[in-house]
Design a protein around this motif. Sequence first.
Motif, PDB file in Angstrom:
ATOM      1  N   ARG A   9      10.796 -63.403  32.341  1.00 37.31           N
ATOM      2  CA  ARG A   9       9.911 -62.450  33.024  1.00 37.31           C
ATOM      3  C   ARG A   9      10.704 -61.290  33.622  1.00 37.31           C
ATOM      4  N   TRP A  10      11.854 -61.597  34.197  1.00 34.32           N
ATOM      5  CA  TRP A  10      12.686 -60.528  34.757  1.00 34.32           C
ATOM      6  C   TRP A  10      13.187 -59.601  33.651  1.00 34.32           C
ATOM      7  N   SER A  11      13.587 -60.172  32.541  1.00 34.67           N
ATOM      8  CA  SER A  11      14.059 -59.356  31.421  1.00 34.67           C
ATOM      9  C   SER A  11      12.946 -58.456  30.903  1.00 34.67           C
ATOM     10  N   LEU A  12      11.721 -58.984  30.825  1.00 33.08           N
ATOM     11  CA  LEU A  12      10.585 -58.169  30.389  1.00 33.08           C
ATOM     12  C   LEU A  12      10.331 -57.037  31.374  1.00 33.08           C
ATOM     13  N   PHE A  13      10.421 -57.331  32.670  1.00 33.10           N
ATOM     14  CA  PHE A  13      10.227 -56.303  33.693  1.00 33.10           C
ATOM     15  C   PHE A  13      11.272 -55.196  33.559  1.00 33.10           C
ATOM     16  N   VAL A  14      12.529 -55.579  33.418  1.00 40.80           N
ATOM     17  CA  VAL A  14      13.609 -54.593  33.309  1.00 40.80           C
ATOM     18  C   VAL A  14      13.438 -53.742  32.058  1.00 40.80           C
ATOM     19  N   CYS A  15      13.128 -54.384  30.941  1.00 35.78           N
ATOM     20  CA  CYS A  15      12.960 -53.630  29.691  1.00 35.78           C
ATOM     21  C   CYS A  15      11.751 -52.698  29.760  1.00 35.78           C
ATOM     22  N   SER A  16      10.690 -53.115  30.432  1.00 36.85           N
ATOM     23  CA  SER A  16       9.499 -52.266  30.551  1.00 36.85           C
ATOM     24  C   SER A  16       9.755 -51.072  31.465  1.00 36.85           C
ATOM     25  N   ILE A  17      10.459 -51.304  32.581  1.00 37.39           N
ATOM     26  CA  ILE A  17      10.776 -50.209  33.503  1.00 37.39           C
ATOM     27  C   ILE A  17      11.709 -49.196  32.846  1.00 37.39           C
ATOM     28  N   THR A  18      12.742 -49.687  32.183  1.00 30.61           N
ATOM     29  CA  THR A  18      13.663 -48.760  31.518  1.00 30.61           C
ATOM     30  C   THR A  18      12.982 -48.046  30.354  1.00 30.61           C
ATOM     31  N   HIS A  19      11.988 -48.695  29.738  1.00 26.19           N
ATOM     32  CA  HIS A  19      11.210 -48.029  28.686  1.00 26.19           C
ATOM     33  C   HIS A  19      10.437 -46.846  29.267  1.00 26.19           C
ATOM     34  N   THR A  20       9.957 -47.004  30.492  1.00 29.43           N
ATOM     35  CA  THR A  20       9.298 -45.885  31.169  1.00 29.43           C
ATOM     36  C   THR A  20      10.273 -44.732  31.376  1.00 29.43           C
ATOM     37  N   PHE A  21      11.460 -45.042  31.873  1.00 25.46           N
ATOM     38  CA  PHE A  21      12.427 -43.994  32.185  1.00 25.46           C
ATOM     39  C   PHE A  21      12.943 -43.283  30.933  1.00 25.46           C
ATOM     40  N   ILE A  22      13.082 -44.008  29.827  1.00 23.94           N
ATOM     41  CA  ILE A  22      13.617 -43.368  28.620  1.00 23.94           C
ATOM     42  C   ILE A  22      12.623 -42.369  28.042  1.00 23.94           C
ATOM     43  N   HIS A  23      11.338 -42.466  28.462  1.00 22.55           N
ATOM     44  CA  HIS A  23      10.312 -41.589  27.892  1.00 22.55           C
ATOM     45  C   HIS A  23       9.822 -40.491  28.841  1.00 22.55           C
ATOM     46  N   TYR A 167      13.009 -31.767  35.661  1.00 26.62           N
ATOM     47  CA  TYR A 167      14.100 -32.468  34.984  1.00 26.62           C
ATOM     48  C   TYR A 167      15.083 -33.062  35.992  1.00 26.62           C
ATOM     49  N   PHE A 168      15.334 -32.333  37.068  1.00 21.02           N
ATOM     50  CA  PHE A 168      16.312 -32.797  38.050  1.00 21.02           C
ATOM     51  C   PHE A 168      15.850 -34.072  38.757  1.00 21.02           C
ATOM     52  N   ILE A 169      14.590 -34.094  39.218  1.00 19.19           N
ATOM     53  CA  ILE A 169      14.138 -35.245  40.005  1.00 19.19           C
ATOM     54  C   ILE A 169      14.002 -36.505  39.159  1.00 19.19           C
ATOM     55  N   TRP A 170      13.815 -36.374  37.845  1.00 15.84           N
ATOM     56  CA  TRP A 170      13.745 -37.556  36.996  1.00 15.84           C
ATOM     57  C   TRP A 170      15.112 -37.945  36.448  1.00 15.84           C
ATOM     58  N   GLY A 171      16.043 -36.990  36.372  1.00 20.12           N
ATOM     59  CA  GLY A 171      17.367 -37.311  35.849  1.00 20.12           C
ATOM     60  C   GLY A 171      18.075 -38.369  36.672  1.00 20.12           C
ATOM     61  N   LEU A 172      17.977 -38.279  37.989  1.00 20.36           N
ATOM     62  CA  LEU A 172      18.661 -39.236  38.860  1.00 20.36           C
ATOM     63  C   LEU A 172      18.098 -40.659  38.730  1.00 20.36           C
ATOM     64  N   PRO A 173      16.765 -40.866  38.786  1.00 22.07           N
ATOM     65  CA  PRO A 173      16.246 -42.228  38.593  1.00 22.07           C
ATOM     66  C   PRO A 173      16.574 -42.813  37.223  1.00 22.07           C
ATOM     67  N   VAL A 174      16.589 -41.972  36.192  1.00 19.73           N
ATOM     68  CA  VAL A 174      16.940 -42.467  34.860  1.00 19.73           C
ATOM     69  C   VAL A 174      18.362 -43.016  34.867  1.00 19.73           C
ATOM     70  N   LEU A 175      19.282 -42.294  35.495  1.00 13.77           N
ATOM     71  CA  LEU A 175      20.664 -42.763  35.576  1.00 13.77           C
ATOM     72  C   LEU A 175      20.775 -44.050  36.396  1.00 13.77           C
ATOM     73  N   LEU A 176      20.059 -44.116  37.502  1.00 16.58           N
ATOM     74  CA  LEU A 176      20.127 -45.300  38.361  1.00 16.58           C
ATOM     75  C   LEU A 176      19.512 -46.531  37.696  1.00 16.58           C
ATOM     76  N   SER A 177      18.577 -46.317  36.766  1.00 18.07           N
ATOM     77  CA  SER A 177      17.926 -47.459  36.113  1.00 18.07           C
ATOM     78  C   SER A 177      18.900 -48.269  35.267  1.00 18.07           C
ATOM     79  N   THR A 178      20.053 -47.681  34.929  1.00 18.24           N
ATOM     80  CA  THR A 178      21.045 -48.442  34.165  1.00 18.24           C
ATOM     81  C   THR A 178      21.550 -49.650  34.953  1.00 18.24           C
ATOM     82  N   LEU A 179      21.484 -49.583  36.284  1.00 10.30           N
ATOM     83  CA  LEU A 179      21.937 -50.708  37.101  1.00 10.30           C
ATOM     84  C   LEU A 179      21.073 -51.941  36.869  1.00 10.30           C
ATOM     85  N   LEU A 180      19.788 -51.731  36.582  1.00  9.54           N
ATOM     86  CA  LEU A 180      18.915 -52.864  36.302  1.00  9.54           C
ATOM     87  C   LEU A 180      19.366 -53.623  35.063  1.00  9.54           C
ATOM     88  N   LEU A 181      19.870 -52.889  34.074  1.00 10.33           N
ATOM     89  CA  LEU A 181      20.269 -53.527  32.822  1.00 10.33           C
ATOM     90  C   LEU A 181      21.471 -54.445  33.003  1.00 10.33           C
TER      91      LEU A 181
END
Length: 402
Positions: A9-23, A167-181
């Motif tokens: 379940r945690w892996s699904l959550f992480v993959c779904s959240i990062t899927h949001t950020f990649i798009h 672009y600026f305000i979303w760039g930072l969360p996208v970078l931080l989402s790598t920590l979840l992985l």
Amino acid sequence: MLAPLRGARWSLFVCSITHTFIHVFTMMHTALIPVFIREFNLTIFEAGLLVSIPLALSVSMSLPYGFITDRVDPRKLMILSLLMSGISGLAVSQARSFLTLLLPLSFIPLSSTIYHPPALTIVSELFSEEKRSRILGIHAAGGTTGVAIGPITLGLILERFGWRFSYFIWGLPVLLSTLLLLSLPAVKYVAHKERESEEDEAVIEDVEDSRSKIISRYFLLLLLAMGVNGIGQQALSAYMTTYLVSVRSLSESAASMLYGLSPFFGILGSLIGGYLGDRLGSKRWISTAYAGRILVYTGIWLGPLWLLVAVYLLGGFFGGSTMGPSTSLVARFSPKRRRGLAYTIFMLLPSLMGSVSPLIAANLIELYDITGLFPFAISSTLVSIILFQSLPEGRRKSVSYR
């Protein structure tokens, strides 16, 4: 069983959240084309390059990447993709010329190309096959959310803060989402241990007989069916706002808003479609959803104006509802050890269709008029439904409540 369930379940959550950020950046630059033309003093040809060159780079890298994706830790590839997307977004926010704008924009679709095969490989192995379509539908909903919230954010802050801030305000969360992985366990521990034996017991002889092959004939048939549908769908989508303005007499802002609202209904479609794919069978639900899209195309084309909004948004629902079932079929018709390559080929298909379909649409418009796109899209969808009937039915198993 409790610990593996929590991990899945945690892996699904992480993959779904990062899927949001990649798009989140996926649709931003196309919405900003008029702004780019004005601010950077671009010609129409140069503006077109902002769309075509990123797509061409993504397509050219897809197949070479596909041959290495099964040989590298998928978590590392996902981290690379998010770093590429986040840094590119920040670079776009600082662009001061055509070239400094084009370069980072070109890496945003490429980051998505890198992300999807390893992410889908992980998600497809989290739960048993009876739940796979539903789980992949949840993951797809994450991506659809990103596609939707990017342009919405842009629309909310464009006039007050300018497009660069989006672009600026979303760039930072996208970078931080790598920590979840970093919290994801290794794939071999995430997946069911019994997945290997389940695959060995598969009753689809074509997949079993081709275990040494990259893809099976059913996988090729799946690609053909979805490709035929994609040609008509993307040809119509490329000129949908033009049709709404020129034929249906909507204002440009109203047409753009309607176009942007569709992904929100795709989120709901992803969740419900994944569930129905498990209950009814992926092939059966995709065929049903495609039939629904034929009704949607007909309603947009011939229906009364007062019904247009409801019918159009229903199309967003049907479009999103096939994501989980279709990616589930990819897993079913591909050998596990080459699943990353199979997903790479599968994700390459929309890019190829996206590069060909607008040219076909332009020729149809020149030969007839813009309404000629509707019978073309309806015909291609109908052919796709017929092709889907050649795929085997799903295996009958008792549902696991893991």
